[in-house]
Design a protein around this motif. Structure first.
Motif, PDB file in Angstrom:
ATOM      1  N   SER A   1     -47.886 -27.204  13.140  1.00  0.00           N
ATOM      2  CA  SER A   1     -46.458 -27.421  13.318  1.00  0.00           C
ATOM      3  C   SER A   1     -46.069 -28.811  12.820  1.00  0.00           C
ATOM      4  O   SER A   1     -46.688 -29.816  13.186  1.00  0.00           O
ATOM      5  CB  SER A   1     -46.088 -27.274  14.797  1.00  0.00           C
TER       6      SER A   1
ATOM      7  N   ALA B   1     -46.480 -20.849  19.653  1.00  0.00           N
ATOM      8  CA  ALA B   1     -47.165 -22.076  19.237  1.00  0.00           C
ATOM      9  C   ALA B   1     -48.169 -22.444  20.310  1.00  0.00           C
ATOM     10  O   ALA B   1     -48.004 -22.108  21.489  1.00  0.00           O
ATOM     11  CB  ALA B   1     -46.176 -23.216  19.020  1.00  0.00           C
TER      12      ALA B   1
ATOM     13  N   ARG C   1     -50.041 -28.934  17.385  1.00  0.00           N
ATOM     14  CA  ARG C   1     -49.835 -27.532  17.762  1.00  0.00           C
ATOM     15  C   ARG C   1     -49.851 -26.661  16.508  1.00  0.00           C
ATOM     16  O   ARG C   1     -49.510 -27.113  15.407  1.00  0.00           O
ATOM     17  CB  ARG C   1     -48.520 -27.360  18.521  1.00  0.00           C
ATOM     18  N   TRP C   2     -50.240 -25.422  16.703  1.00  0.00           N
ATOM     19  CA  TRP C   2     -50.347 -24.458  15.611  1.00  0.00           C
ATOM     20  C   TRP C   2     -49.352 -23.326  15.833  1.00  0.00           C
ATOM     21  O   TRP C   2     -49.070 -22.932  16.969  1.00  0.00           O
ATOM     22  CB  TRP C   2     -51.768 -23.872  15.551  1.00  0.00           C
ATOM     23  N   VAL C   3     -48.824 -22.802  14.748  1.00  0.00           N
ATOM     24  CA  VAL C   3     -47.880 -21.682  14.819  1.00  0.00           C
ATOM     25  C   VAL C   3     -48.369 -20.561  13.900  1.00  0.00           C
ATOM     26  O   VAL C   3     -49.065 -20.806  12.907  1.00  0.00           O
ATOM     27  CB  VAL C   3     -46.455 -22.110  14.403  1.00  0.00           C
TER      28      VAL C   3
ATOM     29  N   ARG D   1     -44.152 -30.493  15.893  1.00  0.00           N
ATOM     30  CA  ARG D   1     -44.896 -30.707  17.130  1.00  0.00           C
ATOM     31  C   ARG D   1     -46.359 -30.947  16.768  1.00  0.00           C
ATOM     32  O   ARG D   1     -47.159 -30.029  16.710  1.00  0.00           O
ATOM     33  CB  ARG D   1     -44.749 -29.509  18.053  1.00  0.00           C
TER      34      ARG D   1
END
Length: 326
Positions: free
Chosen positions: A56, A23, A62-64, A59
Protein backbone atom coordinates in the motif's frame (compact mmCIF):
# COMPACT_ATOMS: atom_id res chain seq x y z
CA UNK A 1 -8.73 -24.14 -6.58
CA UNK A 2 -6.16 -21.68 -8.00
CA UNK A 3 -3.35 -24.19 -8.44
CA UNK A 4 -4.26 -24.37 -12.15
CA UNK A 5 -2.91 -20.83 -12.59
CA UNK A 6 0.29 -21.43 -10.63
CA UNK A 7 -0.61 -20.60 -7.02
CA UNK A 8 0.32 -23.00 -4.24
CA UNK A 9 -1.83 -23.47 -1.15
CA UNK A 10 -0.05 -20.78 0.90
CA UNK A 11 -0.20 -18.22 -1.94
CA UNK A 12 -3.90 -18.86 -2.48
CA UNK A 13 -4.67 -18.59 1.25
CA UNK A 14 -2.73 -15.32 1.47
CA UNK A 15 -4.53 -13.87 -1.55
CA UNK A 16 -7.95 -14.94 -0.26
CA UNK A 17 -7.18 -13.34 3.12
CA UNK A 18 -6.11 -10.07 1.47
CA UNK A 19 -9.28 -10.03 -0.64
CA UNK A 20 -11.36 -10.56 2.49
CA UNK A 21 -9.53 -8.02 4.65
CA UNK A 22 -8.89 -5.37 2.03
CA UNK A 23 -5.43 -4.72 3.51
CA UNK A 24 -3.17 -6.35 6.07
CA UNK A 25 0.35 -6.19 7.44
CA UNK A 26 2.64 -9.21 7.57
CA UNK A 27 2.25 -10.03 11.30
CA UNK A 28 -1.56 -9.97 11.15
CA UNK A 29 -1.66 -11.99 7.94
CA UNK A 30 0.84 -14.45 9.40
CA UNK A 31 -1.47 -15.10 12.36
CA UNK A 32 -4.46 -15.61 10.08
CA UNK A 33 -2.54 -18.07 7.92
CA UNK A 34 -1.00 -19.84 10.94
CA UNK A 35 2.46 -19.72 9.42
CA UNK A 36 5.69 -17.84 10.09
CA UNK A 37 6.16 -14.23 9.11
CA UNK A 38 9.04 -15.11 6.79
CA UNK A 39 6.87 -17.61 4.91
CA UNK A 40 4.04 -15.09 4.79
CA UNK A 41 6.27 -12.38 3.36
CA UNK A 42 7.66 -14.77 0.74
CA UNK A 43 4.10 -15.65 -0.28
CA UNK A 44 3.26 -11.95 -0.59
CA UNK A 45 6.36 -11.37 -2.75
CA UNK A 46 5.27 -14.21 -5.04
CA UNK A 47 1.79 -12.69 -5.28
CA UNK A 48 3.39 -9.34 -6.06
CA UNK A 49 5.40 -10.85 -8.94
CA UNK A 50 2.20 -12.29 -10.39
CA UNK A 51 0.35 -9.00 -10.09
CA UNK A 52 -2.02 -10.25 -7.41
CA UNK A 53 -0.86 -8.08 -4.49
CA UNK A 54 0.99 -4.84 -3.86
CA UNK A 55 2.32 -2.82 -0.95
CA UNK A 56 0.00 0.00 0.00
CA UNK A 57 1.35 3.40 -0.98
CA UNK A 58 -0.83 5.22 1.55
CA UNK A 59 -0.30 2.83 4.44
CA UNK A 60 3.36 1.72 4.65
CA UNK A 61 3.90 -1.86 5.80
CA UNK A 62 0.47 -3.02 4.67
CA UNK A 63 -0.40 -5.13 1.64
CA UNK A 64 -3.51 -4.96 -0.54
CA UNK A 65 -4.98 -7.43 -3.02
CA UNK A 66 -5.28 -6.61 -6.71
CA UNK A 67 -8.88 -6.81 -8.01
CA UNK A 68 -9.59 -10.52 -8.72
CA UNK A 69 -11.51 -9.84 -11.91
CA UNK A 70 -8.53 -8.10 -13.48
CA UNK A 71 -5.57 -9.89 -11.88
CA UNK A 72 -6.89 -13.46 -12.05
CA UNK A 73 -8.31 -12.81 -15.50
CA UNK A 74 -4.85 -11.89 -16.74
CA UNK A 75 -3.34 -15.06 -15.28
CA UNK A 76 -6.12 -17.19 -16.76
CA UNK A 77 -5.54 -15.63 -20.17
CA UNK A 78 -1.82 -16.33 -19.89
CA UNK A 79 -2.46 -19.96 -18.94
CA UNK A 80 -4.88 -20.36 -21.84
CA UNK A 81 -2.22 -19.11 -24.24
CA UNK A 82 0.31 -21.52 -22.73
CA UNK A 83 -2.14 -24.40 -23.09
CA UNK A 84 -2.90 -23.44 -26.68
CA UNK A 85 0.83 -23.47 -27.44
CA UNK A 86 1.18 -26.85 -25.74
CA UNK A 87 -1.75 -28.22 -27.74
CA UNK A 88 -0.21 -26.92 -30.96
CA UNK A 89 3.12 -28.51 -30.06
CA UNK A 90 1.39 -31.81 -29.25
CA UNK A 91 -0.47 -31.71 -32.58
CA UNK A 92 2.74 -31.02 -34.50
CA UNK A 93 4.55 -33.81 -32.71
CA UNK A 94 1.66 -36.18 -33.35
CA UNK A 95 1.71 -35.27 -37.05
CA UNK A 96 5.46 -35.79 -37.15
CA UNK A 97 5.05 -39.14 -35.41
CA UNK A 98 2.31 -40.23 -37.86
CA UNK A 99 4.47 -39.22 -40.79
CA UNK A 100 7.37 -41.23 -39.46
CA UNK A 101 5.14 -44.19 -38.68
CA UNK A 102 3.41 -44.25 -42.07
CA UNK A 103 5.71 -47.05 -43.14
CA UNK A 104 6.85 -48.53 -39.83
CA UNK A 105 9.62 -51.05 -39.79
CA UNK A 106 8.64 -54.51 -38.58
CA UNK A 107 10.63 -54.10 -35.37
CA UNK A 108 8.69 -50.89 -34.58
CA UNK A 109 5.35 -52.72 -34.46
CA UNK A 110 6.11 -54.34 -31.10
CA UNK A 111 7.76 -52.81 -28.03
CA UNK A 112 9.08 -54.73 -25.04
CA UNK A 113 8.51 -52.93 -21.74
CA UNK A 114 10.44 -54.33 -18.79
CA UNK A 115 9.95 -53.76 -15.07
CA UNK A 116 6.83 -53.51 -12.93
CA UNK A 117 6.93 -49.71 -12.75
CA UNK A 118 7.46 -49.34 -16.52
CA UNK A 119 4.61 -51.74 -17.35
CA UNK A 120 2.23 -49.98 -14.95
CA UNK A 121 3.23 -46.58 -16.37
CA UNK A 122 2.63 -47.76 -19.96
CA UNK A 123 -0.80 -49.07 -18.98
CA UNK A 124 -1.57 -45.72 -17.35
CA UNK A 125 -0.49 -43.83 -20.49
CA UNK A 126 -2.64 -46.03 -22.71
CA UNK A 127 -5.75 -45.33 -20.63
CA UNK A 128 -5.07 -41.59 -20.39
CA UNK A 129 -4.64 -41.51 -24.18
CA UNK A 130 -7.80 -43.52 -24.93
CA UNK A 131 -10.50 -41.65 -26.86
CA UNK A 132 -13.12 -44.30 -27.62
CA UNK A 133 -12.83 -47.69 -25.95
CA UNK A 134 -10.67 -49.79 -23.64
CA UNK A 135 -11.09 -53.58 -23.75
CA UNK A 136 -9.46 -55.87 -21.18
CA UNK A 137 -9.15 -59.53 -20.26
CA UNK A 138 -8.40 -59.85 -16.55
CA UNK A 139 -7.08 -62.95 -14.80
CA UNK A 140 -7.47 -63.86 -11.17
CA UNK A 141 -3.83 -63.03 -10.39
CA UNK A 142 -3.06 -59.50 -11.71
CA UNK A 143 0.62 -58.98 -10.94
CA UNK A 144 1.17 -55.43 -12.21
CA UNK A 145 -2.00 -54.09 -13.82
CA UNK A 146 -5.61 -55.17 -14.03
CA UNK A 147 -8.68 -53.95 -15.83
CA UNK A 148 -10.46 -52.80 -12.70
CA UNK A 149 -8.05 -51.10 -10.29
CA UNK A 150 -6.52 -48.10 -12.03
CA UNK A 151 -7.41 -44.52 -11.11
CA UNK A 152 -6.97 -43.56 -14.76
CA UNK A 153 -9.97 -45.75 -15.52
CA UNK A 154 -12.26 -43.35 -13.69
CA UNK A 155 -10.77 -40.37 -15.52
CA UNK A 156 -11.16 -42.05 -18.90
CA UNK A 157 -14.73 -43.09 -18.17
CA UNK A 158 -15.46 -39.50 -17.17
CA UNK A 159 -14.30 -38.40 -20.64
CA UNK A 160 -16.78 -40.78 -22.26
CA UNK A 161 -14.34 -43.62 -22.97
CA UNK A 162 -16.20 -46.95 -23.02
CA UNK A 163 -14.90 -49.91 -21.06
CA UNK A 164 -15.53 -53.58 -21.84
CA UNK A 165 -13.89 -55.96 -19.40
CA UNK A 166 -13.98 -59.76 -19.14
CA UNK A 167 -12.83 -61.15 -15.79
CA UNK A 168 -12.12 -64.68 -14.70
CA UNK A 169 -14.62 -66.03 -12.19
CA UNK A 170 -11.83 -66.25 -9.61
CA UNK A 171 -11.65 -62.42 -9.60
CA UNK A 172 -14.95 -62.44 -7.69
CA UNK A 173 -13.20 -64.28 -4.85
CA UNK A 174 -10.29 -61.84 -4.53
CA UNK A 175 -10.24 -59.72 -1.32
CA UNK A 176 -11.16 -56.53 -3.18
CA UNK A 177 -12.61 -58.14 -6.29
CA UNK A 178 -16.29 -57.37 -5.66
CA UNK A 179 -15.49 -53.84 -4.46
CA UNK A 180 -13.58 -53.05 -7.66
CA UNK A 181 -16.23 -54.65 -9.87
CA UNK A 182 -18.98 -52.71 -8.08
CA UNK A 183 -17.09 -49.47 -8.72
CA UNK A 184 -16.64 -50.37 -12.39
CA UNK A 185 -20.32 -51.25 -12.87
CA UNK A 186 -21.40 -48.06 -11.10
CA UNK A 187 -19.47 -46.12 -13.79
CA UNK A 188 -21.62 -47.88 -16.44
CA UNK A 189 -18.71 -50.02 -17.55
CA UNK A 190 -19.64 -53.28 -19.23
CA UNK A 191 -18.21 -56.23 -17.35
CA UNK A 192 -18.57 -59.94 -18.16
CA UNK A 193 -17.31 -63.10 -16.52
CA UNK A 194 -15.98 -66.45 -17.77
CA UNK A 195 -14.44 -69.43 -16.00
CA UNK A 196 -11.01 -68.66 -17.46
CA UNK A 197 -9.50 -66.11 -19.87
CA UNK A 198 -6.72 -67.25 -22.21
CA UNK A 199 -4.35 -64.39 -21.33
CA UNK A 200 -4.17 -60.96 -19.76
CA UNK A 201 -4.81 -58.38 -22.44
CA UNK A 202 -5.62 -54.68 -22.87
CA UNK A 203 -6.68 -53.20 -26.22
CA UNK A 204 -7.11 -49.42 -26.55
CA UNK A 205 -9.09 -47.88 -29.43
CA UNK A 206 -8.18 -50.93 -31.54
CA UNK A 207 -4.89 -49.11 -32.13
CA UNK A 208 -2.69 -50.40 -29.32
CA UNK A 209 -2.54 -53.54 -27.18
CA UNK A 210 -0.68 -54.53 -24.03
CA UNK A 211 0.11 -58.22 -23.45
CA UNK A 212 1.99 -59.18 -20.28
CA UNK A 213 4.85 -61.64 -20.70
CA UNK A 214 5.09 -64.53 -18.26
CA UNK A 215 7.91 -66.71 -16.98
CA UNK A 216 10.40 -63.86 -16.68
CA UNK A 217 12.58 -62.85 -13.75
CA UNK A 218 10.85 -59.46 -13.69
CA UNK A 219 7.47 -58.29 -15.02
CA UNK A 220 7.44 -57.38 -18.70
CA UNK A 221 4.89 -56.77 -21.44
CA UNK A 222 4.56 -56.42 -25.18
CA UNK A 223 3.05 -53.22 -26.56
CA UNK A 224 1.59 -54.06 -29.98
CA UNK A 225 0.91 -51.31 -32.53
CA UNK A 226 -1.40 -51.44 -35.56
CA UNK A 227 -0.64 -54.67 -37.38
CA UNK A 228 -2.02 -58.08 -38.15
CA UNK A 229 -1.00 -59.15 -34.65
CA UNK A 230 -3.11 -56.35 -33.16
CA UNK A 231 -6.10 -57.46 -35.25
CA UNK A 232 -5.58 -60.99 -33.97
CA UNK A 233 -5.54 -59.80 -30.36
CA UNK A 234 -8.67 -57.70 -30.92
CA UNK A 235 -10.38 -60.74 -32.41
CA UNK A 236 -9.34 -62.82 -29.39
CA UNK A 237 -10.96 -60.31 -27.05
CA UNK A 238 -14.19 -60.26 -29.08
CA UNK A 239 -14.43 -64.06 -29.10
CA UNK A 240 -14.03 -64.21 -25.31
CA UNK A 241 -16.49 -61.34 -24.88
CA UNK A 242 -19.19 -63.13 -26.89
CA UNK A 243 -18.93 -66.25 -24.73
CA UNK A 244 -18.89 -64.40 -21.37
CA UNK A 245 -21.91 -63.70 -19.18
CA UNK A 246 -22.77 -60.13 -18.13
CA UNK A 247 -22.33 -58.95 -14.55
CA UNK A 248 -24.99 -56.60 -13.16
CA UNK A 249 -25.11 -54.28 -10.18
CA UNK A 250 -28.38 -54.96 -8.36
CA UNK A 251 -29.85 -54.50 -4.87
CA UNK A 252 -27.87 -57.52 -3.67
CA UNK A 253 -24.60 -56.33 -5.19
CA UNK A 254 -22.81 -57.80 -8.20
CA UNK A 255 -24.82 -60.60 -9.82
CA UNK A 256 -24.23 -62.76 -12.85
CA UNK A 257 -26.83 -62.82 -15.62
CA UNK A 258 -27.60 -65.88 -17.67
CA UNK A 259 -28.34 -65.49 -21.39
CA UNK A 260 -31.69 -63.80 -21.87
CA UNK A 261 -33.57 -61.72 -24.35
CA UNK A 262 -35.00 -58.21 -24.59
CA UNK A 263 -38.14 -57.25 -22.68
CA UNK A 264 -41.14 -55.38 -24.07
CA UNK A 265 -39.59 -51.95 -23.56
CA UNK A 266 -36.42 -53.09 -25.32
CA UNK A 267 -38.48 -54.21 -28.32
CA UNK A 268 -40.29 -50.86 -28.46
CA UNK A 269 -36.97 -49.00 -28.37
CA UNK A 270 -35.57 -51.22 -31.13
CA UNK A 271 -38.58 -50.69 -33.37
CA UNK A 272 -38.43 -46.91 -33.01
CA UNK A 273 -34.68 -46.80 -33.61
CA UNK A 274 -35.04 -48.96 -36.73
CA UNK A 275 -37.75 -46.55 -37.88
CA UNK A 276 -35.12 -43.79 -37.84
CA UNK A 277 -35.85 -42.00 -34.54
CA UNK A 278 -33.02 -40.58 -32.48
CA UNK A 279 -32.35 -41.65 -28.89
CA UNK A 280 -33.87 -38.39 -27.65
CA UNK A 281 -37.02 -38.88 -29.75
CA UNK A 282 -37.38 -42.48 -28.54
CA UNK A 283 -37.01 -41.34 -24.92
CA UNK A 284 -39.68 -38.67 -25.39
CA UNK A 285 -42.12 -40.98 -27.18
CA UNK A 286 -41.81 -43.76 -24.58
CA UNK A 287 -41.62 -41.35 -21.63
CA UNK A 288 -38.19 -42.64 -20.64
CA UNK A 289 -34.99 -40.89 -19.65
CA UNK A 290 -32.37 -40.47 -22.36
CA UNK A 291 -29.78 -42.32 -20.26
CA UNK A 292 -32.28 -45.17 -19.76
CA UNK A 293 -32.70 -45.53 -23.52
CA UNK A 294 -28.94 -45.47 -24.09
CA UNK A 295 -28.35 -47.98 -21.29
CA UNK A 296 -30.95 -50.37 -22.73
CA UNK A 297 -29.40 -50.06 -26.19
CA UNK A 298 -25.98 -50.93 -24.74
CA UNK A 299 -27.52 -53.98 -23.04
CA UNK A 300 -29.10 -55.09 -26.32
CA UNK A 301 -25.71 -54.79 -28.00
CA UNK A 302 -24.24 -56.95 -25.23
CA UNK A 303 -26.96 -59.57 -25.69
CA UNK A 304 -26.38 -59.60 -29.45
CA UNK A 305 -22.59 -59.66 -29.04
CA UNK A 306 -22.12 -56.69 -31.37
CA UNK A 307 -20.24 -53.41 -31.13
CA UNK A 308 -22.19 -51.08 -33.45
CA UNK A 309 -25.83 -50.11 -33.80
CA UNK A 310 -25.80 -51.11 -37.46
CA UNK A 311 -24.87 -54.65 -36.40
CA UNK A 312 -27.56 -54.51 -33.71
CA UNK A 313 -30.24 -53.76 -36.32
CA UNK A 314 -29.17 -56.75 -38.40
CA UNK A 315 -29.11 -59.07 -35.39
CA UNK A 316 -32.50 -57.78 -34.23
CA UNK A 317 -34.04 -58.95 -37.51
CA UNK A 318 -32.15 -62.26 -37.48
CA UNK A 319 -33.15 -63.07 -33.89
CA UNK A 320 -36.75 -62.06 -34.35
CA UNK A 321 -36.59 -59.19 -31.90
CA UNK A 322 -38.60 -57.05 -34.29
CA UNK A 323 -40.84 -57.70 -37.26
CA UNK A 324 -39.27 -57.61 -40.71
CA UNK A 325 -41.79 -55.09 -42.03
CA UNK A 326 -41.01 -52.49 -39.35
Amino acid sequence: MLTAIGLDETDESAYRALVSLGASDVPDLSRRLSCGEDDTERALRRLERQGLAAQSSGRPGRWVAAPPGVALGALLTQRRHELEKAELTAALLAEEYRAGAAEPAVHDLVEVVTGAAAVAQRFLQMQLGATEEVCALVTGNPAVVSGTDNDAEEQAAGRGVRYRVVVERSVLDLPHGLTELTAALSRDERVRVVDEVPTKLVVVDRALALVPLSRRAEPAALVVHASGLLELLSGLFESVWREALPLRLGPDGVTEDGPDGPDGTDLEILSLLLAGLTDASVAKQLDLGLRTVQRRVRRLMELAGVTTRLQLGWHAYERGWTTRDT
